[in-house]
Design an enzyme around this catalytic site. Sequence first.
Site, PDB file in Angstrom:
ATOM      1  N   ASP A 274       3.198  -4.684   8.029  1.00 45.98           N
ATOM      2  CA  ASP A 274       1.939  -3.951   7.885  1.00 45.98           C
ATOM      3  C   ASP A 274       0.820  -4.987   8.011  1.00 45.98           C
ATOM      4  OD1 ASP A 274      -0.381  -2.843   6.921  1.00 45.98           O
ATOM      5  OD2 ASP A 274       0.525  -1.912   5.157  1.00 45.98           O
TER       6      ASP A 274
ATOM      7  N   GLN B 192      -4.379  -5.550   7.005  1.00 46.71           N
ATOM      8  CA  GLN B 192      -5.365  -6.458   6.405  1.00 46.71           C
ATOM      9  C   GLN B 192      -5.377  -7.839   7.066  1.00 46.71           C
ATOM     10  OE1 GLN B 192      -7.691  -5.484   4.498  1.00 46.71           O
ATOM     11  NE2 GLN B 192      -6.942  -3.604   3.560  1.00 46.71           N
TER      12      GLN B 192
ATOM     13  N   HIS C 197       0.866  -1.179   0.000  1.00 42.82           N
ATOM     14  CA  HIS C 197       0.000   0.000   0.000  1.00 42.82           C
ATOM     15  C   HIS C 197       0.908   1.236   0.000  1.00 42.82           C
ATOM     16  CE1 HIS C 197      -2.779   2.961   1.880  1.00 42.82           C
ATOM     17  NE2 HIS C 197      -3.755   2.185   1.442  1.00 42.82           N
TER      18      HIS C 197
ATOM     19  N   LYS D 222     -10.462  -0.754  10.556  1.00 40.63           N
ATOM     20  CA  LYS D 222     -10.642  -1.947   9.714  1.00 40.63           C
ATOM     21  C   LYS D 222     -10.997  -3.158  10.570  1.00 40.63           C
ATOM     22  CE  LYS D 222      -7.156  -0.577   6.290  1.00 40.63           C
ATOM     23  NZ  LYS D 222      -7.877   0.013   5.180  1.00 40.63           N
TER      24      LYS D 222
ATOM     25  N   CYS E 151      -4.689   2.466  -3.662  1.00 42.37           N
ATOM     26  CA  CYS E 151      -3.434   2.985  -3.079  1.00 42.37           C
ATOM     27  C   CYS E 151      -2.301   1.987  -3.244  1.00 42.37           C
ATOM     28  CB  CYS E 151      -3.600   3.344  -1.605  1.00 42.37           C
ATOM     29  SG  CYS E 151      -4.783   4.636  -1.330  1.00 42.37           S
TER      30      CYS E 151
END
Length: 413
Positions: A204, A207, A127, A230, A370
């Site tokens: 990261d 997700q 991202h 999220k 993104c």
Amino acid sequence: MIKGSLTLDPKIIRQDFPIFQQAVAKPLVYLDSAATSQRPSKVIDAEMEYYQKYNSNVHRGVYRISVEATEAYERAREKVARFINARSPKEIIFVRSTTEAINLISQTWGRTNIQTGDNVLLTEMEHHSNIVPWMMLCKEKGASLRYLEVDDDGFLSLDQLDSSLDNRSKLLAFTHASNVLGTINPAKEMIRRAHDKGALVVLDSAQTTPHMTTDVRDLDCDFMAFSGHKMLGPTGIGILYAREEILDRMEPFLYGGDMIKEVHKDSARWNDLPWKFEAGTPNIAGAIGLGAAIDYINGLGIDQIRAHERAITSRALDMVQSIPGITVYGPKDPDKRAGLISFNIKGVHAHDTASILDTHNVCIRAGHHCAQPLMEKLGVPATTRASFYVYNNNEDIDMLIHGIEAVKGVFKL
Ligand code: 7TS
């Protein structure tokens, strides 16, 4: 339509989410949780309760409601620490978002530790928030950026990881799961290999932490970043996790109140962890709301959530791929994929697909997500993406398929 049995019961879960309880002509089919999830009443109520019953600043007052606010804020931190199996709440820094967490790392650890001639290794599936901070840091320092390639099936190569790391590699920063391809990367193995070469690792987990077990001790990452919004929590609250000994050595990110122990006209001493990194009045309601979101997730069970999403994704993959003229991006194996599917309909722009689906009240995202370097790799300007969470059911997938058929009808395909 194929009917698969699901681990969770979205019909019951939806009763907890006010957005799904509105009286509307067409039911809301929300397939954009990878962008932001919906929030259950428990999260909204926790924030409201703070504002209505004990609204006050934290770490300051000695009066009852301020103590209550401080305790609730710090309890939320403990919940986060337990949720990701951190060694201590000191390793949990409240920030605004994944984006802010990564910027914090690059501006503090990065500026101190990356020098001219060093390199930072990323992947082509990042991202923008895990690209641009490193790009700017490398430009400032005269360091170089390297990228691991994504293959045609949406995977990274561990061999290429090994060959890309050398004795000037200071950092590997990568996403646990791609927000476009859905690929779940073998994070533990990648981290082990990076450590073998002496590089630190930023994971990261924007997700993955909302959708599957995240154990920072088992993964052995040095830094990790994710966002509350999220994972059923409020917007404007995110988490930076880092190992305590690394945080201890890092310079503060922002200077001001709360992050100091004492200030004189010409000098200041920093506060203990984690407050050293939390300058100014924090997002108190957001942290408390995130704590409530974690309680809610724990109530459902993170493994049940993963199993539920895997089942929905598997069924959706089968159905979407069986439609002629559709390209699906990313791994075909649902075990290697997070709960999202990006696709394009041949001859139709992704935005047109999303707009027509919107007329059926089906919310999906269209665009570059993104992740423009990945779009360049895929050779497309945009994709349409459906992403799933605890409240999605098989009927939502049926509506998605129905919508795709409608798009094909409009374009006479
Ligand atoms: N990293 C990944 C892998 C993401 O998917 C996102 C947001 C971010 C970082 C940034 O998170 P933020 O909370 O700081 O904005 N991804 C998306 C998306 O796929 N659609 O909208 C936002």
